[in-house]
Write a protein that holds these residues in place. Structure first.
Motif, PDB file in Angstrom:
ATOM      1  N   ASP A   1      41.541  37.803  50.212  1.00 34.83           N
ATOM      2  CA  ASP A   1      40.394  38.503  49.632  1.00 34.83           C
ATOM      3  C   ASP A   1      40.690  38.930  48.197  1.00 34.83           C
ATOM      4  O   ASP A   1      39.826  38.820  47.317  1.00 34.83           O
ATOM      5  CB  ASP A   1      40.026  39.707  50.492  1.00 34.83           C
ATOM      6  CG  ASP A   1      38.583  40.157  50.296  1.00 34.83           C
ATOM      7  OD1 ASP A   1      37.699  39.289  50.175  1.00 34.83           O
ATOM      8  OD2 ASP A   1      38.343  41.374  50.266  1.00 34.83           O
ATOM      9  N   VAL A   2      41.893  39.428  47.950  1.00 36.00           N
ATOM     10  CA  VAL A   2      42.290  39.810  46.587  1.00 36.00           C
ATOM     11  C   VAL A   2      42.181  38.613  45.648  1.00 36.00           C
ATOM     12  O   VAL A   2      41.710  38.737  44.508  1.00 36.00           O
ATOM     13  CB  VAL A   2      43.732  40.361  46.583  1.00 36.00           C
ATOM     14  CG1 VAL A   2      44.283  40.460  45.154  1.00 36.00           C
ATOM     15  CG2 VAL A   2      43.782  41.721  47.258  1.00 36.00           C
ATOM     16  N   CYS A   3      42.601  37.453  46.124  1.00 35.04           N
ATOM     17  CA  CYS A   3      42.622  36.259  45.279  1.00 35.04           C
ATOM     18  C   CYS A   3      41.228  35.738  44.937  1.00 35.04           C
ATOM     19  O   CYS A   3      41.085  34.882  44.051  1.00 35.04           O
ATOM     20  CB  CYS A   3      43.449  35.156  45.952  1.00 35.04           C
ATOM     21  SG  CYS A   3      45.221  35.526  45.982  1.00 35.04           S
ATOM     22  N   LYS A   4      40.205  36.242  45.600  1.00 34.66           N
ATOM     23  CA  LYS A   4      38.828  35.835  45.290  1.00 34.66           C
ATOM     24  C   LYS A   4      38.237  36.624  44.118  1.00 34.66           C
ATOM     25  O   LYS A   4      37.213  36.243  43.559  1.00 34.66           O
ATOM     26  CB  LYS A   4      37.937  36.057  46.514  1.00 34.66           C
ATOM     27  CG  LYS A   4      38.254  35.176  47.705  1.00 34.66           C
ATOM     28  CD  LYS A   4      37.377  35.566  48.895  1.00 34.66           C
ATOM     29  CE  LYS A   4      37.734  34.786  50.146  1.00 34.66           C
ATOM     30  NZ  LYS A   4      36.940  35.230  51.316  1.00 34.66           N
ATOM     31  N   GLY A   5      38.858  37.745  43.781  1.00 29.43           N
ATOM     32  CA  GLY A   5      38.293  38.642  42.771  1.00 29.43           C
ATOM     33  C   GLY A   5      38.932  38.508  41.405  1.00 29.43           C
ATOM     34  O   GLY A   5      39.550  37.496  41.062  1.00 29.43           O
ATOM     35  N   GLY A   6      38.812  39.554  40.604  1.00 25.46           N
ATOM     36  CA  GLY A   6      39.291  39.524  39.237  1.00 25.46           C
ATOM     37  C   GLY A   6      40.734  39.935  39.049  1.00 25.46           C
ATOM     38  O   GLY A   6      41.292  39.765  37.957  1.00 25.46           O
ATOM     39  N   TYR A   7      41.363  40.474  40.106  1.00 27.43           N
ATOM     40  CA  TYR A   7      42.738  40.947  39.958  1.00 27.43           C
ATOM     41  C   TYR A   7      43.717  39.848  39.550  1.00 27.43           C
ATOM     42  O   TYR A   7      44.558  40.085  38.665  1.00 27.43           O
ATOM     43  CB  TYR A   7      43.216  41.616  41.253  1.00 27.43           C
ATOM     44  CG  TYR A   7      44.624  42.153  41.156  1.00 27.43           C
ATOM     45  CD1 TYR A   7      44.876  43.396  40.586  1.00 27.43           C
ATOM     46  CD2 TYR A   7      45.713  41.407  41.621  1.00 27.43           C
ATOM     47  CE1 TYR A   7      46.177  43.884  40.470  1.00 27.43           C
ATOM     48  CE2 TYR A   7      47.008  41.889  41.510  1.00 27.43           C
ATOM     49  CZ  TYR A   7      47.237  43.130  40.938  1.00 27.43           C
ATOM     50  OH  TYR A   7      48.522  43.598  40.815  1.00 27.43           O
TER      51      TYR A   7
END
Length: 291
Positions: A264-270
């Motif tokens: 899920d983290v890898c789907k965002g801007g982080y």
């Protein structure tokens, strides 16, 4: 010395979970330029001490070697304030050549800030039990428990301070804050603090109060709104134990939670923010373009 002539920039990390997570966050396409490796530690591998020891040993011969550590490790090098006030994905400490720290307590805190933790924890169960732990209930558990693990962090930073001075045998294991009854926590902590015979409880408490004041000052300084306040709490709370508590409360979930949160983290801007900051600090210029 296998690192001396490497053309890649090497980031030494504490364990396989960190290695896999950082590789996923940075993404594909940079393999010619960087590499994450688990720091060797004598007969074994891993741990923050291994990272620090290998960086100290190897950087004189290769300035492309760095250590990438959890933010909490900054407490062991006298830089708790740098973590408490950090607003970036990573930070460095001038007196620690080659060490790069996450701008959060540890990797799990990246998940709390950048993944939909309640929705993911709610969904990781059998179809028959999907409605037993709705996202709103998980979110409430998170809010109810975060202060407990801020307290755990303050205790941990204090113990790291004394451990770095050789006055405590080890850094406090904060698992007790999530598993021991509240009435028992103090007894366990007192025993852990005083067992080495070099520090008394009164001295520890004096430093604990000072660390707590620093944390409250940082919270007041960076949390200008309820959203900012919550973000700071999720950044500084003991993330590993907070996540363990949520897993225990909502179905005794296994380690698969971490993989789901990472995805899920890898789907965002982080990932882009982290990669940009990491490459800037380590002076990495990609030779290829990521696909």
């Amino acid at each position: 010395m296998k690192y001396r002539y490497s053309k890649r920039t090497i980031f030494l990390v504490e364990g396989s979970g960190d290695k896999n997570a950082f590789e996923a966050i940075v993404g594909a396409g940079y393999e010619a330029d960087i590499e994450f490796q688990i720091a060797s530690a004598g007969a074994g591998q891993g741990g923050c001490k291994a990272v620090r020891d290998r960086v100290t040993e190897l950087r004189p011969g290769n300035k492309r070697i760095f250590g990438l550590l959890d933010g909490e490790v900054a407490a062991s090098v006298g830089a708790t304030q740098a973590l408490l006030y950090c607003t970036e994905t990573i930070f460095t400490v001038p007196a620690t050549d080659g060490l790069i720290f996450l701008g959060v307590h540890e990797l799990e805190n990246v998940y709390f800030e950048n993944a939909d933790v309640p929705a993911i924890i709610s969904s990781l169960r059998s179809a028959a039990s999907l409605h037993r732990h709705p996202p709103a209930q998980v979110a409430q558990s998170l809010d109810n428990n975060v202060s407990r693990f801020i307290r755990a962090s303050v205790y941990k930073y204090t113990s790291a301070y004394f451990h770095s001075r050789g006055e405590m045998r080890g850094i406090l294991n904060t698992k007790i804050f999530g598993h021991a009854p509240s009435a028992e926590v103090r007894k366990i902590v007192v025993a852990a603090v005083t067992s080495g015979g070099k520090i008394d409880w009164k001295t520890f408490v004096a430093q604990l109060i000072q660390t707590g004041r620093s944390a409250r000052g940082a919270l007041r300084g960076v949390a200008s709104s309820p959203t900012a306040r919550r973000s700071w709490l999720l950044r500084i709370a003991d993330g590993k134990e907070l996540l363990a508590k949520l897993r225990q409360l909502h179905g005794n979930l296994g380690d698969e939670v971490e993989g789901a949160l990472l995805r899920d983290v890898c789907k965002g801007g982080y990932p882009n923010a982290f990669r940009t900051a990491l490459f800037r600090v380590a002076d990495v210029t990609p030779s290829t373009f990521a696909s």
